[in-house]
Design a protein around this motif. Structure first.
Motif, PDB file in Angstrom:
ATOM      1  N   SER A  50      -5.824  -7.870   7.387  1.00 42.69           N
ATOM      2  CA  SER A  50      -4.795  -6.838   7.386  1.00 42.69           C
ATOM      3  C   SER A  50      -4.260  -6.609   5.981  1.00 42.69           C
ATOM      4  CB  SER A  50      -3.656  -7.254   8.321  1.00 42.69           C
ATOM      5  OG  SER A  50      -2.627  -6.301   8.308  1.00 42.69           O
ATOM      6  N   SER A  51      -4.080  -7.696   5.235  1.00 43.07           N
ATOM      7  CA  SER A  51      -3.598  -7.591   3.861  1.00 43.07           C
ATOM      8  C   SER A  51      -4.595  -6.851   2.992  1.00 43.07           C
ATOM      9  CB  SER A  51      -3.346  -8.987   3.290  1.00 43.07           C
ATOM     10  OG  SER A  51      -2.976  -8.919   1.934  1.00 43.07           O
ATOM     11  N   ALA A  52      -5.871  -7.138   3.181  1.00 43.01           N
ATOM     12  CA  ALA A  52      -6.914  -6.470   2.397  1.00 43.01           C
ATOM     13  C   ALA A  52      -6.929  -4.975   2.699  1.00 43.01           C
ATOM     14  CB  ALA A  52      -8.273  -7.083   2.698  1.00 43.01           C
ATOM     15  N   VAL A  53      -6.793  -4.607   3.960  1.00 39.45           N
ATOM     16  CA  VAL A  53      -6.763  -3.190   4.344  1.00 39.45           C
ATOM     17  C   VAL A  53      -5.576  -2.506   3.669  1.00 39.45           C
ATOM     18  CG1 VAL A  53      -6.431  -1.568   6.252  1.00 39.45           C
ATOM     19  CG2 VAL A  53      -7.919  -3.557   6.554  1.00 39.45           C
ATOM     20  N   GLY A  54      -4.411  -3.175   3.707  1.00 39.15           N
ATOM     21  CA  GLY A  54      -3.217  -2.607   3.084  1.00 39.15           C
ATOM     22  C   GLY A  54      -3.387  -2.422   1.589  1.00 39.15           C
ATOM     23  N   ASP A  55      -3.998  -3.407   0.926  1.00 40.70           N
ATOM     24  CA  ASP A  55      -4.215  -3.309  -0.521  1.00 40.70           C
ATOM     25  C   ASP A  55      -5.146  -2.150  -0.863  1.00 40.70           C
ATOM     26  OD1 ASP A  55      -2.608  -5.506  -0.843  1.00 40.70           O
ATOM     27  OD2 ASP A  55      -4.254  -6.932  -1.100  1.00 40.70           O
ATOM     28  N   VAL A  56      -6.214  -2.001  -0.079  1.00 39.61           N
ATOM     29  CA  VAL A  56      -7.161  -0.904  -0.321  1.00 39.61           C
ATOM     30  C   VAL A  56      -6.473   0.435  -0.060  1.00 39.61           C
ATOM     31  CG1 VAL A  56      -9.316   0.179   0.410  1.00 39.61           C
ATOM     32  CG2 VAL A  56      -9.180  -2.313   0.224  1.00 39.61           C
ATOM     33  N   PHE A  57      -5.722   0.509   1.024  1.00 38.10           N
ATOM     34  CA  PHE A  57      -5.011   1.738   1.376  1.00 38.10           C
ATOM     35  C   PHE A  57      -4.116   2.183   0.230  1.00 38.10           C
ATOM     36  CE2 PHE A  57      -1.209   3.861   2.881  1.00 38.10           C
ATOM     37  CZ  PHE A  57      -1.715   4.872   3.693  1.00 38.10           C
ATOM     38  N   VAL A  58      -3.304   1.268  -0.289  1.00 39.49           N
ATOM     39  CA  VAL A  58      -2.367   1.600  -1.367  1.00 39.49           C
ATOM     40  C   VAL A  58      -3.120   2.016  -2.631  1.00 39.49           C
ATOM     41  CG1 VAL A  58      -0.643   0.638  -2.943  1.00 39.49           C
ATOM     42  CG2 VAL A  58      -0.506   0.160  -0.494  1.00 39.49           C
ATOM     43  N   ALA A  59      -4.184   1.298  -2.963  1.00 39.11           N
ATOM     44  CA  ALA A  59      -4.940   1.602  -4.179  1.00 39.11           C
ATOM     45  C   ALA A  59      -5.563   2.999  -4.124  1.00 39.11           C
ATOM     46  CB  ALA A  59      -6.030   0.552  -4.398  1.00 39.11           C
ATOM     47  N   VAL A  60      -6.195   3.331  -2.999  1.00 37.89           N
ATOM     48  CA  VAL A  60      -6.846   4.638  -2.878  1.00 37.89           C
ATOM     49  C   VAL A  60      -5.794   5.736  -2.758  1.00 37.89           C
ATOM     50  CG1 VAL A  60      -8.427   6.058  -1.524  1.00 37.89           C
ATOM     51  CG2 VAL A  60      -8.892   3.620  -1.822  1.00 37.89           C
ATOM     52  N   ARG A  61      -4.747   5.482  -1.978  1.00 34.93           N
ATOM     53  CA  ARG A  61      -3.679   6.483  -1.848  1.00 34.93           C
ATOM     54  C   ARG A  61      -3.076   6.812  -3.206  1.00 34.93           C
ATOM     55  NH1 ARG A  61       1.798   4.341   0.219  1.00 34.93           N
ATOM     56  NH2 ARG A  61       1.678   3.614  -1.945  1.00 34.93           N
ATOM     57  N   ASP A  62      -2.749   5.775  -3.981  1.00 35.52           N
ATOM     58  CA  ASP A  62      -2.160   6.000  -5.295  1.00 35.52           C
ATOM     59  C   ASP A  62      -3.140   6.730  -6.218  1.00 35.52           C
ATOM     60  OD1 ASP A  62       0.052   4.744  -4.338  1.00 35.52           O
ATOM     61  OD2 ASP A  62      -0.171   2.910  -5.541  1.00 35.52           O
ATOM     62  N   GLU A 109     -11.576   0.655   7.123  1.00 31.86           N
ATOM     63  CA  GLU A 109     -10.341   0.812   7.894  1.00 31.86           C
ATOM     64  C   GLU A 109      -9.284   1.559   7.091  1.00 31.86           C
ATOM     65  OE1 GLU A 109      -8.870  -2.718   9.790  1.00 31.86           O
ATOM     66  OE2 GLU A 109     -10.886  -3.548   9.999  1.00 31.86           O
ATOM     67  N   ALA A 110      -9.193   1.269   5.801  1.00 35.82           N
ATOM     68  CA  ALA A 110      -8.202   1.936   4.958  1.00 35.82           C
ATOM     69  C   ALA A 110      -8.515   3.423   4.823  1.00 35.82           C
ATOM     70  CB  ALA A 110      -8.161   1.282   3.577  1.00 35.82           C
ATOM     71  N   TYR A 121       5.387  13.236   2.818  1.00 36.72           N
ATOM     72  CA  TYR A 121       5.620  13.071   1.382  1.00 36.72           C
ATOM     73  C   TYR A 121       4.338  12.757   0.622  1.00 36.72           C
ATOM     74  CZ  TYR A 121      10.533  13.629   0.338  1.00 36.72           C
ATOM     75  OH  TYR A 121      11.762  14.173   0.080  1.00 36.72           O
ATOM     76  N   ASN A 122       3.379  12.123   1.265  1.00 37.90           N
ATOM     77  CA  ASN A 122       2.097  11.902   0.598  1.00 37.90           C
ATOM     78  C   ASN A 122       1.454  13.233   0.229  1.00 37.90           C
ATOM     79  OD1 ASN A 122       2.159   9.111   0.643  1.00 37.90           O
ATOM     80  ND2 ASN A 122       1.110   8.952   2.609  1.00 37.90           N
ATOM     81  N   ARG A 123       1.519  14.206   1.138  1.00 36.85           N
ATOM     82  CA  ARG A 123       0.949  15.523   0.838  1.00 36.85           C
ATOM     83  C   ARG A 123       1.793  16.254  -0.204  1.00 36.85           C
ATOM     84  NH1 ARG A 123      -2.998  17.221   4.023  1.00 36.85           N
ATOM     85  NH2 ARG A 123      -3.711  17.987   2.017  1.00 36.85           N
ATOM     86  N   VAL A 124       3.109  16.081  -0.133  1.00 35.82           N
ATOM     87  CA  VAL A 124       3.990  16.702  -1.122  1.00 35.82           C
ATOM     88  C   VAL A 124       3.676  16.180  -2.517  1.00 35.82           C
ATOM     89  CG1 VAL A 124       6.391  16.837  -1.938  1.00 35.82           C
ATOM     90  CG2 VAL A 124       5.877  17.162   0.491  1.00 35.82           C
TER      91      VAL A 124
END
Length: 222
Positions: free
Chosen positions: A20-32, A63-64, A169-172
């Motif tokens: 779960s932590s790995a998914v969260g880290d990937v999610f944040v990295a790609v989102r940013d 998953e991310a 806000y992500n889209r904004v």
């Protein structure tokens, strides 16, 4: 000694937490990366490329990316994963949704008597925004502007509303990166004036005035 009956469960739980932590880290990295423009609209993203860059397996990446697709930042086209674009029509739709959700949030925050507890936090984000504009750091000024509204979202104590607003806000933020008028010093200074008026209305417990100011704050900003 009898074997620990929870050993297997604990081991599985620990593995699940790491995953779960790995998914969260990937999610944040790609989102940013998307919100900062490192990944441009229309750019193809592959699981293997992201996994290699971040030094993780493809499972958390998969998953991310799926969650980023749910949030509208990625899209699929002929089995390819692409960074989503945001047309002016879509930006207008996002604006309408954002206004509706933000006015609801401020009304609920005041109804829950949360005004007194968050006014100091709102004033702090305003002060930070002033400093960042003066320093010419528009990226951080926008982050402070978002923090102002996030404080109100949290004060509404409506977890579902907060989650929806986070997606909006992500889209904004993606739109703002490619729209220089949203990052101009003049626009940001007007935002400060509008935020001061919103904070004052919240301090006074005036929901109608707070909602009116919130809508005014959104007339020229997506």
């Amino acid at each position: 000694m009898q074997p620990n009956p929870f050993a297997t469960t604990a081991s599985a739980s620990a593995a699940q937490q790491r995953s779960s932590s790995a998914v969260g880290d990937v999610f944040v990295a790609v989102r940013d990366g998307i919100l900062s423009g490192a990944f441009a609209p229309g750019q193809a993203i592959t699981e293997s490329e992201i996994a290699t860059q971040l030094g993780v397996s493809r499972t958390p990446v998969r998953e991310a990316l799926r969650e980023l697709e749910v949030q509208g930042l990625l899209t699929r086209h002929h089995r390819r994963i692409l960074v989503a674009s945001l047309s002016q029509a879509e930006a207008d739709d996002v604006h309408e949704i954002r206004v509706a959700l933000e006015t609801l949030a401020v009304r609920q925050a005041i109804a829950r008597k949360a005004g007194e507890s968050i006014v100091s936090q709102l004033e702090r984000t305003i002060s930070e925004m002033r400093y960042e504009i003066k320093s010419g750091n528009t990226t951080m000024a926008l982050a402070s502007a978002r923090a102002f509204h996030q404080a109100i979202f949290q004060a509404s104590d409506n977890k579902m509303l907060t989650r929806f607003l986070s997606q909006v806000y992500n889209r904004v933020d993606q739109y703002r990166f490619y729209n220089s008028s949203q990052r101009s010093s003049a626009r940001l200074r007007r935002t400060i004036e509008e935020h001061v008026a919103i904070a004052n209305a919240i301090r006074d417990g005036d929901a109608e005035r707070a909602q009116a100011q919130m809508q005014l704050d959104r007339k020229s900003v997506v």
